[in-house]
Design an enzyme around this catalytic site. Sequence first.
Site, PDB file in Angstrom:
ATOM      1  N   ARG A 241      88.028 -12.749 -29.567  1.00  0.00           N
ATOM      2  CA  ARG A 241      86.810 -12.281 -30.254  1.00  0.00           C
ATOM      3  C   ARG A 241      85.950 -11.460 -29.301  1.00  0.00           C
ATOM      4  O   ARG A 241      85.206 -10.586 -29.733  1.00  0.00           O
ATOM      5  CB  ARG A 241      85.960 -13.486 -30.698  1.00  0.00           C
ATOM      6  CG  ARG A 241      86.301 -14.077 -32.029  1.00  0.00           C
ATOM      7  CD  ARG A 241      85.180 -15.010 -32.464  1.00  0.00           C
ATOM      8  NE  ARG A 241      83.908 -14.357 -32.258  1.00  0.00           N
ATOM      9  CZ  ARG A 241      82.815 -14.925 -31.745  1.00  0.00           C
ATOM     10  NH1 ARG A 241      82.821 -16.195 -31.417  1.00  0.00           N
ATOM     11  NH2 ARG A 241      81.708 -14.250 -31.577  1.00  0.00           N
TER      12      ARG A 241
ATOM     13  N   CYS B 154      81.023 -18.469 -33.062  1.00  0.00           N
ATOM     14  CA  CYS B 154      81.188 -19.613 -32.170  1.00  0.00           C
ATOM     15  C   CYS B 154      80.371 -20.792 -32.675  1.00  0.00           C
ATOM     16  O   CYS B 154      79.176 -20.676 -32.912  1.00  0.00           O
ATOM     17  CB  CYS B 154      80.705 -19.254 -30.769  1.00  0.00           C
ATOM     18  SG  CYS B 154      81.913 -18.322 -29.875  1.00  0.00           S
TER      19      CYS B 154
ATOM     20  N   ASP C 205      65.830 -19.137 -37.984  1.00  0.00           N
ATOM     21  CA  ASP C 205      64.467 -19.197 -38.529  1.00  0.00           C
ATOM     22  C   ASP C 205      63.527 -18.171 -37.885  1.00  0.00           C
ATOM     23  O   ASP C 205      62.648 -17.621 -38.554  1.00  0.00           O
ATOM     24  CB  ASP C 205      63.894 -20.620 -38.409  1.00  0.00           C
ATOM     25  CG  ASP C 205      63.987 -21.170 -36.998  1.00  0.00           C
ATOM     26  OD1 ASP C 205      65.048 -21.002 -36.364  1.00  0.00           O
ATOM     27  OD2 ASP C 205      63.008 -21.757 -36.511  1.00  0.00           O
TER      28      ASP C 205
ATOM     29  N   ASN D 243      78.099  -8.011 -26.740  1.00  0.00           N
ATOM     30  CA  ASN D 243      76.841  -8.315 -27.409  1.00  0.00           C
ATOM     31  C   ASN D 243      76.025  -7.062 -27.711  1.00  0.00           C
ATOM     32  O   ASN D 243      75.110  -7.103 -28.534  1.00  0.00           O
ATOM     33  CB  ASN D 243      76.024  -9.326 -26.595  1.00  0.00           C
ATOM     34  CG  ASN D 243      76.572 -10.737 -26.743  1.00  0.00           C
ATOM     35  OD1 ASN D 243      77.399 -10.984 -27.619  1.00  0.00           O
ATOM     36  ND2 ASN D 243      76.135 -11.646 -25.892  1.00  0.00           N
TER      37      ASN D 243
ATOM     38  N   ARG E  39      73.107 -23.103 -34.644  1.00  0.00           N
ATOM     39  CA  ARG E  39      72.377 -21.895 -34.244  1.00  0.00           C
ATOM     40  C   ARG E  39      71.524 -21.387 -35.405  1.00  0.00           C
ATOM     41  O   ARG E  39      71.961 -20.563 -36.200  1.00  0.00           O
ATOM     42  CB  ARG E  39      73.364 -20.840 -33.740  1.00  0.00           C
ATOM     43  CG  ARG E  39      74.062 -21.324 -32.473  1.00  0.00           C
ATOM     44  CD  ARG E  39      75.182 -20.415 -32.057  1.00  0.00           C
ATOM     45  NE  ARG E  39      74.729 -19.224 -31.381  1.00  0.00           N
ATOM     46  CZ  ARG E  39      75.545 -18.301 -30.917  1.00  0.00           C
ATOM     47  NH1 ARG E  39      76.845 -18.426 -31.057  1.00  0.00           N
ATOM     48  NH2 ARG E  39      75.071 -17.235 -30.293  1.00  0.00           N
TER      49      ARG E  39
ATOM     50  N   ASP F 230      75.769 -17.827 -21.338  1.00  0.00           N
ATOM     51  CA  ASP F 230      77.149 -17.417 -21.607  1.00  0.00           C
ATOM     52  C   ASP F 230      78.045 -17.475 -20.365  1.00  0.00           C
ATOM     53  O   ASP F 230      79.244 -17.214 -20.462  1.00  0.00           O
ATOM     54  CB  ASP F 230      77.178 -15.987 -22.183  1.00  0.00           C
ATOM     55  CG  ASP F 230      76.725 -15.942 -23.629  1.00  0.00           C
ATOM     56  OD1 ASP F 230      76.530 -17.011 -24.227  1.00  0.00           O
ATOM     57  OD2 ASP F 230      76.570 -14.821 -24.166  1.00  0.00           O
TER      58      ASP F 230
HETATM   59  C1  UD1 Z   1      72.732 -14.336 -28.242  1.00  0.00           C
HETATM   60  C2  UD1 Z   1      74.094 -13.929 -27.773  1.00  0.00           C
HETATM   61  C3  UD1 Z   1      74.822 -15.140 -27.200  1.00  0.00           C
HETATM   62  C4  UD1 Z   1      73.979 -15.786 -26.123  1.00  0.00           C
HETATM   63  C5  UD1 Z   1      72.565 -16.045 -26.595  1.00  0.00           C
HETATM   64  C6  UD1 Z   1      71.627 -16.515 -25.475  1.00  0.00           C
HETATM   65  C7  UD1 Z   1      74.650 -12.088 -29.192  1.00  0.00           C
HETATM   66  C8  UD1 Z   1      75.425 -11.581 -30.345  1.00  0.00           C
HETATM   67  N1  UD1 Z   1      74.809 -13.363 -28.886  1.00  0.00           N
HETATM   68  O1  UD1 Z   1      72.900 -15.330 -29.253  1.00  0.00           O
HETATM   69  O2  UD1 Z   1      76.061 -14.693 -26.681  1.00  0.00           O
HETATM   70  O3  UD1 Z   1      74.572 -17.014 -25.764  1.00  0.00           O
HETATM   71  O4  UD1 Z   1      71.996 -14.847 -27.136  1.00  0.00           O
HETATM   72  O5  UD1 Z   1      71.583 -15.583 -24.451  1.00  0.00           O
HETATM   73  O6  UD1 Z   1      73.933 -11.346 -28.534  1.00  0.00           O
HETATM   74  N2  UD1 Z   1      66.835 -20.062 -31.894  1.00  0.00           N
HETATM   75  C9  UD1 Z   1      66.144 -20.721 -32.906  1.00  0.00           C
HETATM   76  N3  UD1 Z   1      65.885 -19.999 -34.037  1.00  0.00           N
HETATM   77  C10 UD1 Z   1      66.276 -18.709 -34.187  1.00  0.00           C
HETATM   78  C11 UD1 Z   1      66.973 -18.064 -33.153  1.00  0.00           C
HETATM   79  C12 UD1 Z   1      67.239 -18.778 -32.011  1.00  0.00           C
HETATM   80  O7  UD1 Z   1      65.793 -21.875 -32.799  1.00  0.00           O
HETATM   81  O8  UD1 Z   1      65.987 -18.121 -35.233  1.00  0.00           O
HETATM   82  C13 UD1 Z   1      67.131 -20.799 -30.654  1.00  0.00           C
HETATM   83  C14 UD1 Z   1      68.621 -21.034 -30.465  1.00  0.00           C
HETATM   84  O9  UD1 Z   1      69.051 -22.184 -31.146  1.00  0.00           O
HETATM   85  C15 UD1 Z   1      68.703 -21.145 -28.969  1.00  0.00           C
HETATM   86  C16 UD1 Z   1      67.669 -20.152 -28.470  1.00  0.00           C
HETATM   87  O10 UD1 Z   1      66.761 -19.975 -29.564  1.00  0.00           O
HETATM   88  O11 UD1 Z   1      68.337 -22.435 -28.580  1.00  0.00           O
HETATM   89  C17 UD1 Z   1      68.220 -18.805 -28.043  1.00  0.00           C
HETATM   90  O12 UD1 Z   1      69.015 -18.244 -29.047  1.00  0.00           O
HETATM   91  P1  UD1 Z   1      69.196 -16.660 -29.179  1.00  0.00           P
HETATM   92  O13 UD1 Z   1      68.680 -15.983 -27.957  1.00  0.00           O
HETATM   93  O14 UD1 Z   1      68.650 -16.264 -30.489  1.00  0.00           O
HETATM   94  O15 UD1 Z   1      70.780 -16.542 -29.214  1.00  0.00           O
HETATM   95  P2  UD1 Z   1      71.680 -15.716 -30.189  1.00  0.00           P
HETATM   96  O16 UD1 Z   1      71.013 -14.463 -30.632  1.00  0.00           O
HETATM   97  O17 UD1 Z   1      72.224 -16.637 -31.237  1.00  0.00           O
END
Ligand code: UD1
Length: 431
Positions: free
Chosen positions: A399, A117, A125, A23, A122, A307
């Site tokens: 991956r 994944c 916004d 990550n 995901r 994770d």
């Molecule tokens: C990253 C990690 C992933 C890990 C996750 C949570 C990377 C490349 N991936 O994913 O392995 O499982 O953090 O630790 O680092 N959300 C929204 N809107 C957004 C962004 C997020 O609603 O614009 C929500 C998501 O649906 C989720 C939560 O916020 O419920 C956390 O997501 P986020 O921390 O952003 O995860 P990722 O960056 O996708």
Amino acid sequence: MKKYVISGGKPLNGEVSLSGGKNAVVGIIPAAVLVKGVCVIENVPAINDVADLVDIMKKMGADVRYLDEKTLRIDSTNVVSYVADYDAVRKLRASYYLIGALLGRFGHARVGLPGGCDFVERPIDYHIKGFEALGAIVDIKHGIVVADAEKLTGTSMNLDFPSVGATVNIMLAAVLAEGLTVIENAGKEPHIVDIANFLNAMGAQIKGAGTDVIKIKGVAELHGGHYEIIPDQIEAGTFMAAAAAAGGRVILRNVIPKHLESISAKIEESGAKVEEFDDYLIVSRDADSPIKNLNIKTLPYPGFPTDMQSQMAALLSRAGGTSIITETIFSHRFKYVDELRRMGAKMTVDGNICVIEGVDKLTGASVRACDLRTGVTLVIAALIAEGITEISDVRYIERGYENIVDKLRSLGADIKVVNDDTPAVTETKIS
Ligand code: UD1
């Protein structure tokens, strides 16, 4: 197509050196787009996500080469395109970082909505809201994020949730913006800090990464430099869970124990022993001693990482008693449950809660890795199951896990890679 064939029941013993953080590297490679100069990045894991990002970067005009098998040299000086290859981008989730990086460099970005994944929906916004706060106009057209800004200007923003992706992406868009950007309620995960450290090593001025307020003072340009990626927190946790589940004694080298505290605490609660040293850990459990049931609630760092919850579920499937996993980050992240049930696990899911009743044994079966962490969870389950397990779709595992088969084999696991056209496991083979 490859699959893994694992004959379970062998304890794990020996030493394994873990790889650079997935990550972290998936943020650092896109971050190099912001740098007009040569970035030399060390401790790069050989995983499919890196190969896909290298491919995307080359297609945009970056000069990317390996100096040795773990050292990547990226020179983005001649990148002139702000359009990322649509098909390549769809292969991985973290391609969303190209939006922030290209927007920061060119004031424009055209990047397909990310893939990777598909364990849950995901959204991005929060990322978009952050870009807009910096002055960009963002739209989604035909599956492509279209972002344009005459000028990016620093501002203060408060994230609705400490999203990892949004924190990093806003940081990427802000490093070359004019003035000060303040991200409140920022994510604190170790890889966010690592990406900030990389950018600072290239001349950015980012303060507070690792706390919930990150301040980014825009600079005119970034310069080249050297950077070494931190060890992978989740790979380490996965091997800890595997060692605790299979029993034995495993020395895990190239780890940062501080990043693993919430995981170590749960591994110890399960009855295994965790000994911490500067850059290594020893996880041991007498294979005959019982695995204890426990409860887990996933939370943003420094809480227990989402994770790691599925790998813990594989361990707890054999615990003496009932365990409860509450998933608060991705509420329906339980794709592994159906597959583990095929192997004899007793698990039920209600909303964001998974209840696991420990069983005396798991049995080998043909199962499918439907995403990265589900895949590796099945590997752990297979290591402790009676008989042979075949895991298909292992490309998801590869991956994010470098040389997982060789690493497990070096610890005494009976695991081999075969082609998918090999006949499936039959009941007689299992018995
Ligand atoms: C990253 C990690 C992933 C890990 C996750 C949570 C990377 C490349 N991936 O994913 O392995 O499982 O953090 O630790 O680092 N959300 C929204 N809107 C957004 C962004 C997020 O609603 O614009 C929500 C998501 O649906 C989720 C939560 O916020 O419920 C956390 O997501 P986020 O921390 O952003 O995860 P990722 O960056 O996708």
